[in-house]
Scaffold this motif. Structure first.
Motif, short mmCIF file in Angstrom:
data_model
loop_
_atom_site.label_atom_id
_atom_site.label_comp_id
_atom_site.label_asym_id
_atom_site.label_seq_id
_atom_site.Cartn_x
_atom_site.Cartn_y
_atom_site.Cartn_z
N THR A 120 8.25 -0.15 -1.50
CA THR A 120 9.25 0.78 -2.04
C THR A 120 9.41 0.62 -3.55
OG1 THR A 120 11.02 -0.82 -1.68
CG2 THR A 120 10.62 0.74 0.09
N SER A 121 8.93 -0.47 -4.12
CA SER A 121 9.14 -0.77 -5.56
C SER A 121 10.61 -0.72 -5.92
CB SER A 121 8.40 0.21 -6.46
OG SER A 121 7.05 0.04 -6.36
N SER A 122 11.45 -1.14 -5.03
CA SER A 122 12.87 -1.10 -5.33
C SER A 122 13.61 -2.30 -4.72
CB SER A 122 13.47 0.20 -4.80
OG SER A 122 14.87 0.14 -4.83
N SER A 123 14.17 -3.14 -5.59
CA SER A 123 14.93 -4.28 -5.07
C SER A 123 16.17 -3.79 -4.32
CB SER A 123 15.44 -5.18 -6.19
OG SER A 123 14.48 -5.45 -7.12
N SER A 124 16.77 -2.72 -4.83
CA SER A 124 17.98 -2.22 -4.18
C SER A 124 17.67 -1.74 -2.77
CB SER A 124 18.58 -1.05 -4.95
OG SER A 124 19.03 -1.49 -6.17
N GLY A 152 10.39 -10.91 -12.00
CA GLY A 152 9.10 -10.21 -12.11
C GLY A 152 9.15 -9.18 -13.24
N THR A 153 10.25 -8.46 -13.30
CA THR A 153 10.42 -7.45 -14.34
C THR A 153 10.44 -8.10 -15.72
OG1 THR A 153 11.66 -6.10 -12.79
CG2 THR A 153 11.98 -5.61 -15.12
N ALA A 154 11.19 -9.20 -15.84
CA ALA A 154 11.30 -9.88 -17.13
C ALA A 154 9.94 -10.41 -17.56
CB ALA A 154 12.31 -11.02 -17.02
N ALA A 183 18.04 -1.31 -13.38
CA ALA A 183 18.49 -1.06 -12.01
C ALA A 183 17.35 -1.43 -11.07
CB ALA A 183 18.83 0.41 -11.87
N GLY A 184 17.69 -1.74 -9.83
CA GLY A 184 16.64 -2.13 -8.87
C GLY A 184 15.94 -0.93 -8.27
N VAL A 185 15.43 -0.07 -9.11
CA VAL A 185 14.74 1.14 -8.62
C VAL A 185 13.36 1.23 -9.25
CG1 VAL A 185 16.88 2.41 -8.24
CG2 VAL A 185 15.75 2.56 -10.44
N PRO A 186 12.46 2.04 -8.67
CA PRO A 186 11.11 2.10 -9.23
C PRO A 186 11.11 2.52 -10.70
CG PRO A 186 11.19 3.22 -7.12
CD PRO A 186 12.59 2.85 -7.46
N GLY A 187 10.32 1.81 -11.49
CA GLY A 187 10.15 2.20 -12.89
C GLY A 187 11.29 1.84 -13.83
N ALA A 188 12.30 1.12 -13.32
CA ALA A 188 13.44 0.81 -14.20
C ALA A 188 13.02 -0.12 -15.33
CB ALA A 188 14.55 0.16 -13.39
N GLY A 189 12.10 -1.02 -15.04
CA GLY A 189 11.68 -2.02 -16.02
C GLY A 189 11.06 -1.39 -17.26
N ILE A 190 10.35 -0.30 -17.07
CA ILE A 190 9.67 0.30 -18.22
C ILE A 190 10.67 0.98 -19.15
CG2 ILE A 190 9.12 2.59 -17.29
CD1 ILE A 190 6.16 1.44 -18.50
N LEU A 225 1.83 -1.93 -10.92
CA LEU A 225 2.37 -3.26 -11.24
C LEU A 225 3.81 -3.40 -10.76
CD1 LEU A 225 0.94 -3.89 -14.82
CD2 LEU A 225 0.06 -4.66 -12.62
N ASP A 226 4.52 -2.27 -10.72
CA ASP A 226 5.91 -2.27 -10.27
C ASP A 226 6.02 -2.85 -8.85
OD1 ASP A 226 8.57 -1.81 -10.23
OD2 ASP A 226 8.49 0.37 -10.33
N MET A 227 5.02 -2.53 -8.04
CA MET A 227 5.06 -2.99 -6.65
C MET A 227 5.03 -4.52 -6.60
SD MET A 227 2.26 -0.21 -5.47
CE MET A 227 2.33 -0.17 -3.73
N PHE A 228 4.18 -5.09 -7.43
CA PHE A 228 4.05 -6.55 -7.41
C PHE A 228 5.29 -7.22 -8.01
CE2 PHE A 228 -0.27 -5.05 -7.07
CZ PHE A 228 -0.81 -5.90 -6.14
N ARG A 229 5.77 -6.65 -9.15
CA ARG A 229 6.90 -7.34 -9.77
C ARG A 229 8.16 -7.22 -8.92
NH1 ARG A 229 6.35 -2.82 -13.94
NH2 ARG A 229 8.22 -1.56 -13.70
N THR A 230 8.28 -6.11 -8.17
CA THR A 230 9.45 -5.99 -7.30
C THR A 230 9.40 -7.03 -6.18
OG1 THR A 230 9.43 -3.62 -7.77
CG2 THR A 230 10.84 -4.35 -5.98
N ALA A 231 8.19 -7.27 -5.65
CA ALA A 231 8.06 -8.29 -4.60
C ALA A 231 8.48 -9.65 -5.16
CB ALA A 231 6.62 -8.34 -4.10
N VAL A 232 8.14 -9.93 -6.43
CA VAL A 232 8.55 -11.19 -7.04
C VAL A 232 10.06 -11.20 -7.26
CG1 VAL A 232 8.37 -12.59 -9.15
CG2 VAL A 232 6.32 -11.64 -8.11
N ASN A 233 10.61 -10.08 -7.71
CA ASN A 233 12.07 -10.01 -7.90
C ASN A 233 12.81 -10.41 -6.63
OD1 ASN A 233 11.63 -9.05 -10.45
ND2 ASN A 233 12.06 -6.90 -9.97
N VAL A 234 12.35 -9.84 -5.51
CA VAL A 234 13.03 -10.08 -4.24
C VAL A 234 12.82 -11.52 -3.78
CG1 VAL A 234 12.98 -9.45 -1.81
CG2 VAL A 234 13.05 -7.67 -3.54
#
Ligand code: ASP
Length: 544
Positions: A376-380, A415-417, A455-462, A489-498
């Motif tokens: 989902t690429s979303s922590s939320s 992951g985002t950071a 925010a914990g949503v797709p593409g927020a980091g960019i 990359l969002d998919m991977f960093r979100t998995a790390v965030n969680v």
């Protein structure tokens, strides 16, 4: 088969489906040119650069054209011959007709030429239709899961705080949690910075590739990073923005402001702690029951997860271009490598050494949440699953998981950071700027804040990456360079965030004596002020 197993199969099938039957599939004929925004379509009446330009000349909607052939113009450039239909409503808009004031013109079909250099790569119309038919299932799954986020976060955090029993306990748990979040975020960025400085991914991008990437993503980049999205970056401004003036508004807009919902829940939770238990009980019991219902709903929705992730991954893998990937391969590999190092090393040490928790059991227990985060690429959107996983698989108490996870899903994004650290160095390298040590420290500081604000949503980091680049004086137009691989990359960093949030939960649970046997009985101890157990398995014990 277990749920994570079924989700994994859904993911694999989704990728296979996207690659074989998606718009870029090598098996299907390429008969369409799809412009993501109409304004980017430059259609000419003849295959000459100075020929008359046909509509559309503006508009943000997507425009699909039939590809009729390829010709060489008198100016020796190649052109695609295309046919396309301008729909009545869209034309009315692009010509500025007021709604209902003048009758909208009828749809019309036009033929023209698009220079090959100005066009996206041809794709298959059948592939678009197939993915189009699949995509509602992915969106349905996402919506079902998003539907419960606000009530779940609110109720969960509120009872998480209120059931701590005293302000001093809240201070202790809050202190450990925030301290761990900050420490791991700083470590993550440092790992990213070190990797980017050692490998120097920027030197692998050829100047030609740089122009191509910058051009093809420039418009999307400037749209993503609107000035108002990055303007309020001052620390105090951010603090003020975190407090909702109308909490219901924060919770009920189309994109709820989760940071504001969290602050409201925390403040209310503190209010509950200050009341005599008997006074607080009726309201707390209400929110506890809301929480239980939400967890149940998530369980139900998760039965659809294998189909949902299949549709989501088919869409991503079917539309992602591999051309961009090769130009940015080294950059992507550095991000992925650094994420892996952080995931294994930092969390490995925190879980094994600090929390004295079996590492394999941790990663196995967290797997389901990681898979959902990846898809989902979303922590939320993953939060409801994380809460369930923390209690059922990892043995954290309801008190701890209700407190740490909603907070973590919004403010803790290692992951985002990390990716922002790599991206900042990479973009600077491509532009030929070498970052000094103080500038890299500035990256560390701003990327920490940027990941809290994302925010914990797709593409927020960019979007918040713009803040980091501004701080070190690197042009934010550089974001266009990395946009092509961002979704992946969002998919991977979100998995790390969680994973980071779950590691915090295990650690805080251990340090506060709230870690029980996974799926078993939790530690004995005081229950929440409502008198009902909010320890590990509180949910399951009562409801399963
Ligand atoms: N998609 C990420 C998340 O939800 C945020 C980001 O890095 O874009 O955790």
């Amino acid at each position: 088969m277990s749920l994570p197993g079924r989700i994994l199969i859904g993911m694999v099938l989704g990728v296979i489906l996207g690659l074989t039957l998606g718009p870029r599939s090598p098996l299907l004929p390429k008969d369409a040119l799809v412009f993501e925004q109409r304004s980017r379509a430059r259609v000419l009446s003849e295959p000459r650069a100075d020929a008359e330009r046909l509509p559309p000349t503006g508009g943000r909607e997507r425009l699909s054209m039939d590809l009729l052939g390829r010709v060489r113009g008198p100016d020796a450039r190649s052109y695609y011959k295309v046919r396309y239909t301008l729909k009545a409503a869209a034309r009315a808009k692009s010509y500025g007709f007021g709604r209902g004031v003048r009758p909208a013109p009828a749809s019309r079909t036009l033929e023209g030429y698009v220079a090959v250099d100005d066009a996206p790569a041809p794709t298959s119309s059948l592939g678009h239709s197939l993915l189009g038919a699949l995509s509602p299932f992915g969106r349905l799954f996402l919506r079902l899961i998003k539907m419960v986020i606000v009530p779940l976060v609110f109720a969960s955090l509120l009872i998480g705080v209120a059931s701590l029993g005293s302000l001093s306990k809240l201070g202790r748990m809050g202190g450990i949690t925030i301290g761990y979040f900050l420490l791991t975020t700083a470590l993550a960025i440092s790992i990213g910075l070190v990797c980017a400085n050692v490998v120097k991914p920027g030197r692998f991008v050829k100047p030609g590739d740089r122009e191509r990437l910058a051009q093809s993503y420039a418009q999307t980049a400037s749209e993503k990073v609107k000035p108002d999205k990055v303007a309020r970056t001052g620390f105090l401004n951010r603090l003020v923005d975190m407090v909702p003036d109308v909490p219901l508004w924060a919770a009920s807009r189309r994109h709820p402001d989760m940071l504001q919902v969290i602050v409201f829940a925390l403040v209310l939770g503190v209010g509950f702690l200050m009341l005599p238990a008997a006074r607080a009980r009726p309201a707390l019991e209400f929110f506890e029951s809301v929480n239980h219902v939400m967890v149940r709903v998530v369980q139900l929705v998760m039965e659809l997860a294998p189909f949902g992730v299949l549709a989501l991954l088919a869409e991503v893998s079917g539309t992602a271009g591999t051309g961009v990937l090769s130009a940015l391969l080294v950059y992507s590999l550095v991000v992925l490598g650094a994420l892996l190092v952080h995931g294994l090393l930092t969390y490995g040490l925190a879980v094994r050494v600090l929390a004295r928790y079996p590492l394999l059991r941790f990663f196995r227990g967290a797997r389901q949440a990681q898979l959902i985060a990846f898809s989902t690429s979303s922590s939320s959107a993953t939060l409801p699953v994380s809460i369930r996983v923390a209690q059922e698989n990892l043995g954290a108490s309801g008190r701890v998981s209700s407190f740490v996870l909603p907070l973590g899903a919004t403010v803790n994004m290692d992951g985002t950071a990390l990716y922002q650290g790599v991206a900042a160095v990479f973009i600077a390298q491509v532009f030929g700027v070498s970052l000094t040590v103080p500038q890299q420290l500035e990256v560390l500081f701003t990327a920490t804040i940027a990941s809290v604000g994302a925010a914990g949503v797709p593409g927020a980091g960019i979007i918040t990456l713009a803040m980091v680049l501004t701080a070190i004086g690197v042009p934010i137009s550089g974001i266009a360079l990395i946009l092509g691989v961002d979704r992946l990359l969002d998919m991977f960093r979100t998995a790390v965030n969680v994973t980071g949030d779950l590691s915090a939960t295990v650690l805080v649970a251990r340090l506060t004596g709230e870690l029980g046997e996974p799926g078993g009985a939790g530690p004995s101890g005081p229950s929440g002020p409502s008198g009902s157990s909010h320890g590990p398995r509180a949910t399951d014990g009562r409801q399963q």
